[in-house]
Design an enzyme around this catalytic site. Structure first.
Site, PDB file in Angstrom:
ATOM      1  N   ALA A  25     -10.940  -4.241  -3.834  1.00 25.03           N
ATOM      2  CA  ALA A  25     -11.690  -3.004  -3.592  1.00 25.03           C
ATOM      3  C   ALA A  25     -11.298  -2.336  -2.282  1.00 25.03           C
ATOM      4  CB  ALA A  25     -13.182  -3.295  -3.603  1.00 25.03           C
ATOM      5  N   ARG A  81      -3.527   0.649   6.053  1.00 25.66           N
ATOM      6  CA  ARG A  81      -2.307   0.448   6.856  1.00 25.66           C
ATOM      7  C   ARG A  81      -1.024   0.683   6.053  1.00 25.66           C
ATOM      8  NH1 ARG A  81      -2.897  -5.159   9.622  1.00 25.66           N
ATOM      9  NH2 ARG A  81      -4.689  -5.421   8.249  1.00 25.66           N
ATOM     10  N   LYS A 104      -2.962  -0.160  -2.092  1.00 24.26           N
ATOM     11  CA  LYS A 104      -2.179  -1.308  -1.616  1.00 24.26           C
ATOM     12  C   LYS A 104      -1.776  -2.243  -2.748  1.00 24.26           C
ATOM     13  CE  LYS A 104      -4.179  -4.712   0.801  1.00 24.26           C
ATOM     14  NZ  LYS A 104      -4.677  -5.461   1.993  1.00 24.26           N
ATOM     15  N   ASN A 157      26.449  17.438 -27.192  1.00 23.87           N
ATOM     16  CA  ASN A 157      25.269  17.171 -28.020  1.00 23.87           C
ATOM     17  C   ASN A 157      24.207  18.251 -27.899  1.00 23.87           C
ATOM     18  OD1 ASN A 157      24.935  16.376 -25.315  1.00 23.87           O
ATOM     19  ND2 ASN A 157      23.271  14.992 -25.840  1.00 23.87           N
TER      20      ASN A 157
END
Ligand code: UD1
Ligand code: CA
Length: 495
Positions: free
Chosen positions: A12, A17, A24, A390
């Site tokens: 949570a 940082r 994170k 193509n």
């Protein structure tokens, strides 16, 4: 496990940082998110239930967890009031829980299932209320310290900010992974206080509560402390990523893979390699790449989600979602895009780009070509410098070339077009219409030379000057040839 097991994964926290818009625990290393690695380890112990606590960016984190473990219980912690609070939220979402509860963090990507299993087994065998997975580290700063009494029994975990100077000297730390008897945990959680330096509900306070109640508490020191290390910033993420990669390489080398330069080789966690694969320097094998026996990959090759056949050779190549047959060769400087399929003993050579291209057994595209949306039959050879056109500017179309065809250099196949089995094309052919089996297609008209064009149309340029010099030298030699000696000019003497 003997008892039924619940694992709670805490995820949570904000992870500020990282300085990232990505949470994170979602940051990847070795091809998986941090929490993805943790969930693989957790699943290896086959818990009855996995509960993940989410808070910050809960939509992305929840969706990611559900994609990896569809039956994980998601518990939302609205405000991050501490690890004790997070576990209380988890237990409320889990419903009635008996047996053993393990708490782990979502940001410890090196964690291994085997360590969790050993920890849980010891916890259960010792019939403890709480077990701590502890580690002995050089710099314990920031961690909760494991405080033991004179007999060596665990008494408490004291957080850095609440520790005395003497307690800060302790080098045995709480890794964060704890095991609980479920009944004890349910009783202890409502009794946690937030009367501490951080004003949070500490899960670690349960140790003191158990001791005070005369219950058994213990710590299991993990030797391989990196397994419990978290990455809080990108520097730690890189360090853990390098270490995890080193561990993955070590495992493959033990299993019979040659890695010539481990320092420049990166292999994702989900890659599968057979015995006697050789990986040369500067190579990255990513995603779900699978490499067959005796294949040689590299140097300087990146393959993501590719399947490389037995004994194939892939040199200086970038590939994604490509399937390379047994004994085939690719590179150097090839670009394999999704949907490339090369048959056994086939060849995709230097400076060739392929996409949605099925190239048959023993078929070759050796030089300087683009093969997009194509099928090339077995044993066919495509000439150097061929373009499979193509795209008509609006839609993509397919080119089909049959078996054992021979197409000339510098062809353009304007799709949709079909070249039959055993057919051929001349150099420089622009193939706009189907070529029947066995036919030779030529589209360039007979060559026409317009004499003196450069001198007329480019007069005064180096091109025209060069052309004129060559023409005049030609005139001189042809005069000499006819015996007209005496005319002035360079080289006009006797010979
Ligand atoms: C915690 C431990 C400490 C241990 C250290 C190991 C406590 C009180 N302290 O400290 O003893 O040495 O981990 O790294 O348990 N989280 C939530 N919700 C919250 C708070 C945290 O989900 O309300 C999650 C975080 O996202 C993180 C983990 O729990 O993954 C640890 O939280 P963090 O605040 O980093 O704890 P530490 O202070 O490092
Ligand atoms: Ca932490």
């Amino acid at each position: 496990m003997a008892n039924n097991l619940t694992v709670i994964v805490l995820a949570a926290g904000g992870g500020t940082r990282m300085k990232s818009k990505t949470m994170k625990v979602l940051h990847p290393l070795c091809g998986r998110s941090m929490i993805g690695h943790v969930l693989v380890a957790v699943q290896a112990v086959q818990p009855e239930r996995i509960v993940a606590v989410v808070g910050h960016q809960r939509e992305q984190v929840s969706a990611h967890i559900t994609s990896l473990v569809p039956d994980a219980v998601l518990a939302v912690q609205e405000t991050q009031d501490g690890t004790g609070h997070a576990v209380r939220v988890a237990m409320e979402s889990a419903g009635s829980t008996t047996g053993t509860v393990i708490v782990a963090y979502g940001d410890t990507p090196l964690l291994e299932g085997e360590s969790l299993r050993a920890f849980a087994e010891e916890h259960e065998a010792a019939q403890r209320a709480v077990s701590i997975l502890s580690g002995v580290v050089e710099t314990p700063f920031g961690y909760g310290r494991v405080v033991r009494n004179a007999e060596g029994d665990v008494e408490a975990i004291v957080e850095e900010k609440d520790a005395t100077a003497a307690q800060r000297e302790i080098r045995e730390i709480n890794s964060g992974i704890l095991a609980f008897d479920a009944d004890f945990l349910a009783e202890a959680l409502p009794r946690l206080s937030n009367d501490n330096a951080k004003g949070e509900y500490y899960l670690t306070e349960t140790v003191r509560i158990a001791r005070d109640a005369g219950l058994t508490v213990g710590a299991h020191v993990i030797d391989d402390v990196m397994q419990t290390e978290g990455a809080n910033d990108r520097i730690q993420l890189a360090a853990l990523g390098r270490e995890l990669n080193r561990r993955i390489l070590t495992r493959w080398m033990r299993d019979g893979v040659t890695v010539m330069d481990p320092d420049t080789t990166w292999i994702d966690a989900d890659v599968v390699l057979a015995e006697d694969v050789t990986i040369l320097p500067g190579t990255q094998l990513l995603g779900a790449t699978v490499v067959g026996e005796d294949a040689v990959i590299g140097p300087d090759t990146t393959l993501k989600d590719c399947e490389i056949g037995v004994g194939a050779r892939v040199v200086r190549t970038h590939g994604e979602l490509a399937v390379i047959g047994a004994g085939a060769t690719v590179g150097p400087y090839s670009y394999l895009r999704p949907g490339t399929q090369l048959g056994a003993r086939g060849k995709i050579g230097g400076f060739v780009e392929t996409k949605n291209a099925v190239i048959g057994d023993d078929a070759k595209v050796p030089h300087l070509s683009y093969v997009g949306d194509a099928e090339i039959g077995e044993g066919t050879n495509v000439g150097a410098g061929t373009i499979f056109a193509n795209y008509d500017g609006v839609a993509k179309h397919r080119t089909t070339i049959g078996r054992h065809a021979r197409t000339g250099s510098n062809n353009t196949f304007v799709a949709p077009v079909t070249v039959g089995d055993g057919a051929g094309t001349g150099a420089g052919t622009v193939v706009r219409r189907d070529v029947p089996p066995g036919a030779l297609a030529v589209s360039a008209g007979p060559q026409r030379n317009i004499d003196g064009w450069a001198q007329q149309k480019r007069s005064g340029t180096p091109q025209a000057d060069a052309a004129e010099a060559a023409a005049s030298a030609e005139r001189d030699t042809s005069h000499e040839g006819r015996g007209e000696v005496g005319k002035s000019g360079p080289g006009g003497g006797e010979s």
